[in-house]
Design an enzyme around this catalytic site. Structure first.
Site, PDB file in Angstrom:
ATOM      1  N   ASN A 109      10.590 -33.489 115.974  1.00 58.30           N
ATOM      2  CA  ASN A 109       9.227 -33.823 115.562  1.00 58.30           C
ATOM      3  C   ASN A 109       9.130 -34.197 114.085  1.00 58.30           C
ATOM      4  O   ASN A 109       8.104 -34.736 113.652  1.00 58.30           O
ATOM      5  CB  ASN A 109       8.285 -32.654 115.843  1.00 58.30           C
TER       6      ASN A 109
ATOM      7  N   TYR B   7      22.049 -18.258 105.347  1.00 56.79           N
ATOM      8  CA  TYR B   7      21.927 -19.674 105.727  1.00 56.79           C
ATOM      9  C   TYR B   7      23.286 -20.365 105.776  1.00 56.79           C
ATOM     10  O   TYR B   7      23.637 -20.983 106.788  1.00 56.79           O
ATOM     11  CB  TYR B   7      21.018 -20.410 104.743  1.00 56.79           C
TER      12      TYR B   7
END
Length: 307
Positions: free
Chosen positions: A22, A172
């Site tokens: 998206n 991360y």
């Protein structure tokens, strides 16, 4: 020779899934594949944002063949629902693009630290559950988006799930190293089992997207948002440039399985797509195997590919 999306060959007849399509790199990847004729499934967490993206894509590519399907990698129930609802006879290309970065500590619906749970375990489970459809393709390919930051990870098998201290940056880069281990181990298993599947990993380089400002990072406050957006504008390159490595790995016809595609500039931060072969994680099959076994245990997703 500069590689651009104009170099992408005709993708007509190819069926692709792009997670996190998206926005950002995922959206550009989906748009360029659709522009060249692929039927693209936008796998998105939000129905509203997914529909907005699909409408925008169809405006930019009027002939696009696209569909929206809901997928939340932070919830293994959603991952299983996505795979169980697959209604096509095969899947030619899976682009594991969705992820989060440097978010405050939280846990997924299944109790995993969010960066490890979404970036790696959700991706691992989705690929495994879609494997029968991938193997039904004549030329299946899986592209997993890692990060140039994975080079700085101190991969700690005993702290993958924030069992001890949580540091967002550490978690991360560790999750992105896990992406690279996964992609390489998937290729090794495909080779051992005589499958045609090709598994690639990519690093996009510094790229403007909402991964540092959206989602959980949107709660960090006004000062964080202002500084981050300023940094993105000054130091990070446009999103279409960051999508080049994903598109290269997804579409170059003779690219060998097990490739790791990165920008060719200093520190892999920007530049044209090139193959990087001198990477410690690519050769570390022992750690990759341990991570695979742990991932099967944590997700209860077991691949049909023997080790």
């Amino acid at each position: 020779m500069t590689w651009t999306p104009d170099c992408i060959p005709d993708q007509s007849g190819r069926l692709a899934v792009v997670t996190g399509a998206n926005s950002g790199i995922g959206y550009v990847t989906a748009r360029e594949l659709a522009h060249r004729g692929a039927h693209v499934v936008l796998a998105c967490r939000s129905r509203e944002r997914g529909q907005e993206a699909m409408q925008r894509l169809r405006t930019e590519v009027p002939h696009a063949r696209t569909e929206l399907r809901l997928l939340d990698l932070a919830d293994l129930k959603s991952v299983r629902s996505f795979a169980e609802g697959w209604s096509h006879d095969r899947l030619d290309l899976l682009v594991n693009n969705a992820g989060v970065a440097l978010v405050p500590f939280s846990r997924t619906a299944d109790g995993f630290e969010s960066q490890f749970g979404i970036n790696h375990l959700g991706t691992f489970a989705l690929t495994g559950l879609l494997m029968p459809h991938l193997l039904a393709s004549a030329n299946p390919r899986v592209v997993t988006v890692s990060s140039e930051g994975q080079r700085f990870a101190r991969f700690d098998m005993a702290n993958l799930n924030a069992e001890r201290r949580y540091r967002a940056a550490f978690a991360y880069v560790q999750s992105k190293r896990a992406n690279l281990y996964f992609a390489m181990e998937l290729q090794r298993r495909a080779d051992i089992n005589g499958q045609k599947l090709r598994s690639m990993a990519v690093a996009p380089g510094l790229t403007r997207s909402n991964v540092l400002t959206g989602g959980a990072n949107s709660t960090r406050g006004r000062a964080y948002g202002i500084l981050t957006r300023l940094l993105l504008r000054i130091a990070f390159r446009p999103t279409p440039d960051g999508a080049k490595t994903s598109l290269y790995a997804a579409t170059v016809p003779d690219l060998p399985g097990g490739s790791y595609v990165v920008p060719d500039g200093p520190l892999q931060l920007r530049g044209e797509p090139v193959l990087r072969r001198r990477e410690r994680a690519i050769r570390d099959s022992s750690t990759a195997h341990q991570l695979w076994m742990l991932s099967e245990q944590l997700t209860d997703v077991h691949y049909s590919l023997s080790p």
